[in-house]
Write a protein that holds these residues in place. Structure first.
Motif, short mmCIF file in Angstrom:
data_model
loop_
_atom_site.label_atom_id
_atom_site.label_comp_id
_atom_site.label_asym_id
_atom_site.label_seq_id
_atom_site.Cartn_x
_atom_site.Cartn_y
_atom_site.Cartn_z
N MET A 154 32.28 30.93 46.63
CA MET A 154 33.42 31.84 46.57
C MET A 154 33.61 32.61 47.87
SD MET A 154 34.80 31.32 43.70
CE MET A 154 36.00 32.64 43.84
N TRP A 155 32.51 32.94 48.55
CA TRP A 155 32.61 33.78 49.75
C TRP A 155 33.22 33.02 50.92
CZ3 TRP A 155 30.69 34.36 54.77
CH2 TRP A 155 30.84 35.63 55.32
N VAL A 156 32.89 31.76 51.07
CA VAL A 156 33.38 30.99 52.22
C VAL A 156 34.82 30.55 51.92
CG1 VAL A 156 33.02 29.00 53.71
CG2 VAL A 156 31.05 30.22 52.78
N ALA A 157 35.76 31.39 52.33
CA ALA A 157 37.18 31.13 52.06
C ALA A 157 37.99 31.63 53.24
CB ALA A 157 37.61 31.84 50.78
N ASP A 158 39.23 31.17 53.35
CA ASP A 158 40.05 31.54 54.51
C ASP A 158 40.91 32.78 54.27
OD1 ASP A 158 42.06 30.69 52.83
OD2 ASP A 158 42.73 29.02 54.08
N GLU A 159 40.64 33.50 53.18
CA GLU A 159 41.40 34.71 52.88
C GLU A 159 40.47 35.76 52.28
OE1 GLU A 159 44.35 33.75 49.99
OE2 GLU A 159 42.92 32.81 48.62
N SER A 160 40.96 36.98 52.15
CA SER A 160 40.16 38.04 51.53
C SER A 160 39.89 37.69 50.08
CB SER A 160 40.90 39.38 51.61
OG SER A 160 41.03 39.80 52.94
N ARG A 161 38.72 38.06 49.61
CA ARG A 161 38.37 37.82 48.22
C ARG A 161 38.65 39.08 47.41
NH1 ARG A 161 39.33 33.31 47.76
NH2 ARG A 161 37.74 32.42 46.44
N PRO A 162 38.92 38.94 46.11
CA PRO A 162 39.22 40.12 45.28
C PRO A 162 38.05 41.10 45.25
CG PRO A 162 39.79 38.06 44.14
CD PRO A 162 39.02 37.68 45.36
N ASP A 163 38.37 42.37 45.06
CA ASP A 163 37.33 43.39 45.02
C ASP A 163 36.32 43.15 43.90
OD1 ASP A 163 38.55 44.62 47.13
OD2 ASP A 163 39.55 46.17 45.93
N VAL A 164 36.75 42.52 42.80
CA VAL A 164 35.82 42.30 41.69
C VAL A 164 34.69 41.35 42.09
CG1 VAL A 164 37.60 42.71 39.94
CG2 VAL A 164 37.17 40.39 40.73
N CYS A 165 34.85 40.65 43.21
CA CYS A 165 33.78 39.76 43.67
C CYS A 165 32.66 40.52 44.38
CB CYS A 165 34.34 38.70 44.62
SG CYS A 165 35.51 37.55 43.86
N ASP A 166 32.92 41.77 44.78
CA ASP A 166 31.95 42.50 45.59
C ASP A 166 30.57 42.63 44.94
OD1 ASP A 166 33.80 42.70 47.58
OD2 ASP A 166 34.37 44.77 47.15
N PRO A 167 30.47 42.98 43.64
CA PRO A 167 29.12 43.06 43.05
C PRO A 167 28.36 41.74 43.13
CG PRO A 167 30.73 44.15 41.63
CD PRO A 167 31.51 43.43 42.68
N LEU A 168 29.05 40.63 42.92
CA LEU A 168 28.41 39.32 43.03
C LEU A 168 27.95 39.09 44.47
CD1 LEU A 168 27.80 36.44 41.87
CD2 LEU A 168 30.12 35.82 42.63
#
Length: 671
Positions: free
Chosen positions: A164-178
């Motif tokens: 999920m982290w390796v992406a070409d755009e910002s990731r949603p804030d809900v991903c931060d704990p993961l």
């Protein structure tokens, strides 16, 4: 210059339209009592929802019982589920999903349930209910991987976090704990951080790349900052002699920067390539991509060497798939009416690509011109191959074959040959049993109620759900039923889903006929052309909204609407009025008429201006004249606008035939 339909034609068409409307009215008289009953049920449905939201549960349950046979009963159960979702037992959710599995609501309910479980930290239940086919968003995926971690499946969670982290755009804030857990476990490496920065810059998001630099090792930071700086100012590449850090990464930076530089200055990119070729070790694929990008922008900026035809392909592109570049070179030659060169490029296309109707048209067209002695002598005498033109009879035969096809190129070929077009139209034969099968379908009945209640989003979901479950025959019946109901966009969508292109009355409905005809007459526009523009813009979806902000049937931009309304004294209270099809058509037709007048009644230029703006059209006209029309259209540099103009012209001819108007594909002043 055309000035719209004649008085006789307008009278004839209005008589035809009146007969159609009368038939609909007579059919509706028998349903007055049923309509009154339906209105009462709809009022009861609204009241039930009001009771639910006001927590008058006894009243809600009483109305729910009275609406047990109502098509929207699933929506009442759905509303109750959402209203109390935080306290709902998982077994109740499972029961809902099973009971209403044959509706779009099951998937919607599951997504809401998963959101609620995540908000309450119910990770075991989240993991148990998660379905990637239903909840596949980045938010849902991050929550799923977190649920794995929270329930002991740590290895799977960490693997998912990296994905999920390796992406070409910002990731949603809900991903931060993961991601926090993943980083603490040592999952975020320098290599992954560099990989993501490369992806992000490839997607032209340098600000996000600035943020990501913090995750690199200190030894990689300087190269990354140079990478970002060169992305923003690629011309700096010609003023530096080396890059710090890993040579393989430096090669990535150079290749990326060369491709960026090629867009603004292909000659400078060529010079920089020569300077850096011996300093970095680029892979064969990276070299090919750089050379291809430089060549693409040389073509677009008309900066090719004199011997580019004879020396094609360049040595560094030998063996690569350069068909996209060859197509651009062919269009460039066509736009300049260099027929010998155009034929040479077209013949270099792969056979399957060359057999497409557009290139078959141009092979015939260019061969005819070449045989007449026009547009020749542009290829150097040293070119070793003969010009691959067809002989006159073969060229005429090919053009005649193309003219038998229903498409822009087929219509253009027929116009050049002064022959009637072949519309290949089919009429749908639908029995009352066929119609009844659609009318009785639960999804269609739900759609009827949702449309009547103004629930457009749920209406569209139901129709999409229904289309996905019908066979080809029933899709056409659905299209016919939608046409009769005035759901013009849905009629078009159903016909497209069926892939039955010959049912023209379903694909090209005479939607919003009264305001379309009134505004065409008022603004002195061809009514078939106005229908064609609306069909291309929105497929007659009155509530359509584009990503750019265009609204309604004619996809009018709010700023354009305000200016047009002010200039012509058209009342426009606010932007949302553009979702009223009457107002939208009035303003859209008025703006189209302005473009029509600006370009002296030339529909080709006016259509291009409606799509791309008059400023761009004026710029294109400063480079080459608007005739021949087929040549000018082929040379439009924007693929979207080129396709737009081609579609509008083709659709306009189809509408002329459907409206029984005798109109040519092109008028003399447009040719």
């Amino acid at each position: 210059m055309t000035t719209g339909a004649s008085r006789t034609e307008r009278k004839h068409f209005r008589q035809w339209l009146s007969i159609c409307c009368l038939a609909v009215m007579l059919a509706g008289v028998a349903n007055i009592a049923l309509a009154a009953e339906t209105d009462a049920d709809r009022a009861l449905y609204r009241d039930a929802l009001a009771d639910l939201y006001a927590v008058r549960l006894h009243a809600f349950e009483a109305k729910l019982a009275r609406l047990e046979d109502h098509p929207l009963l699933p929506y009442l159960h759905y509303a109750r589920l959402l209203r109390y979702i935080s306290t709902t037992d998982p077994d109740e959710v499972r029961a809902f999903l099973e009971r209403f599995a044959d509706t779009p609501l099951a998937n919607q309910a599951l997504r809401h349930w998963l959101d609620n479980l995540a908000q309450r930290g119910q990770w075991a239940l989240y993991r148990a209910f998660y379905d990637p086919d239903v909840a596949g968003s980045a938010v849902a995926q991050c929550r799923y991987y977190r649920s794995l971690h929270e329930t002991g499946e740590k290895e799977g969670a960490l693997i998912g976090a990296a994905r999920m982290w390796v992406a070409d755009e910002s990731r949603p804030d809900v991903c931060d704990p993961l991601f926090d857990v993943w980083r603490r476990a040592g999952g975020l490496t320098d290599a992954l951080a560099w990989e993501r920065i490369t992806l992000v810059l490839g997607a032209n998001r340098p600000s996000l790349a600035d943020y990501l630099v913090r995750y690199l090792d200190p030894a990689s930071e300087r190269l990354a900052r140079d990478f970002i700086a060169l992305h923003r100012q690629p011309q700096r590449l010609t003023r530096i002699a080396s890059l710090p850090g890993d040579p393989l990464r430096a090669a990535e930076v150079i290749a990326h920067t060369l491709r960026r530089l090629a867009r603004s200055d292909p000659e400078a990119a060529d010079a920089a390539w020569a300077m850096w070729a011996d300093r970095v070790d680029l892979s064969a694929d990276a070299q090919r991509r750089v050379r291809e990008e430089i060549m693409r922008w040389r073509i677009r900026r008309d900066r090719l060497p004199d011997d580019h035809v004879a020396s094609w392909p360049p040595t560094e592109l030998m063996g690569a798939d350069v068909s996209g570049l060859v197509e651009e070179l062919a269009r460039r030659a066509i736009a300049a009416e260099r027929w010998d060169e155009a034929l040479t490029w077209i013949r270099r296309l792969p056979e399957q690509q060359r057999d497409a109707i557009n290139w078959q048209y141009w092979i015939a067209r260019a061969s005819i011109e070449w045989n007449s002695g026009a547009g020749n002598g542009f290829i150097a005498a040293s070119h070793p191959q003969p010009i691959p033109a067809l002989d006159p009879d073969a060229a005429l035969a090919l053009l005649t074959e193309v003219a038998g096809r229903r498409s822009y190129y087929g219509f253009m070929a027929a116009d050049r040959l002064e022959r009637p077009v072949n519309l290949q139209a089919q009429q749908l034969q639908a029995s009352e049993e066929d119609i009844g099968r659609i009318l009785d379908h639960p999804a269609f009945q739900r759609a009827v109620e949702l449309e009547a209640l103004g629930e457009n989003l749920d209406f569209r979901r139901e129709m999409a759900w229904l289309r996905a479950r019908l066979d080809t025959r029933d899709l056409l019946i659905l299209a016919e039923v939608c046409r009769r109901r005035g759901w013009h966009d849905q009629s078009i969508q159903a016909t497209i889903s069926a892939r039955k292109w010959n049912h023209l009355e379903l694909r090209f409905p005479l939607a919003f006929a009264e305001p379309m005809l009134e505004n065409a007459e008022r603004r002195r526009l061809e009514p078939s052309w106005l229908f064609a523009v609306a069909r291309q813009e929105s497929a007659f979806m009155s509530y359509a909204r584009s990503h750019a902000g265009a609204l309604g049937v004619m996809q009018v931009m709010p700023a354009t609407a305000r200016i047009t309304a002010r200039q012509l004294d058209i009342p426009l209270a606010n932007t949302w009025q553009l979702l009223d099809y009457n107002k939208n058509i009035e303003i859209g037709a008025s703006y189209l008429a302005q473009m029509y007048d600006r370009y002296q009644g030339n529909r080709v230029l006016a259509s291009a201006a409606y799509n791309a703006g008059p400023g761009r059209v004026d710029q294109w006209l400063s480079r080459r004249p608007p005739t021949p029309a087929d040549v000018w259209i082929e040379g439009i540099p924007f693929r979207e606008t080129r396709g737009y103009v081609q579609n509008v012209l083709a659709f306009s001819l189809i509408y002329s035939h459907l409206m029984e108007l005798d109109r040519p594909f092109l008028y003399d002043h447009e040719r």
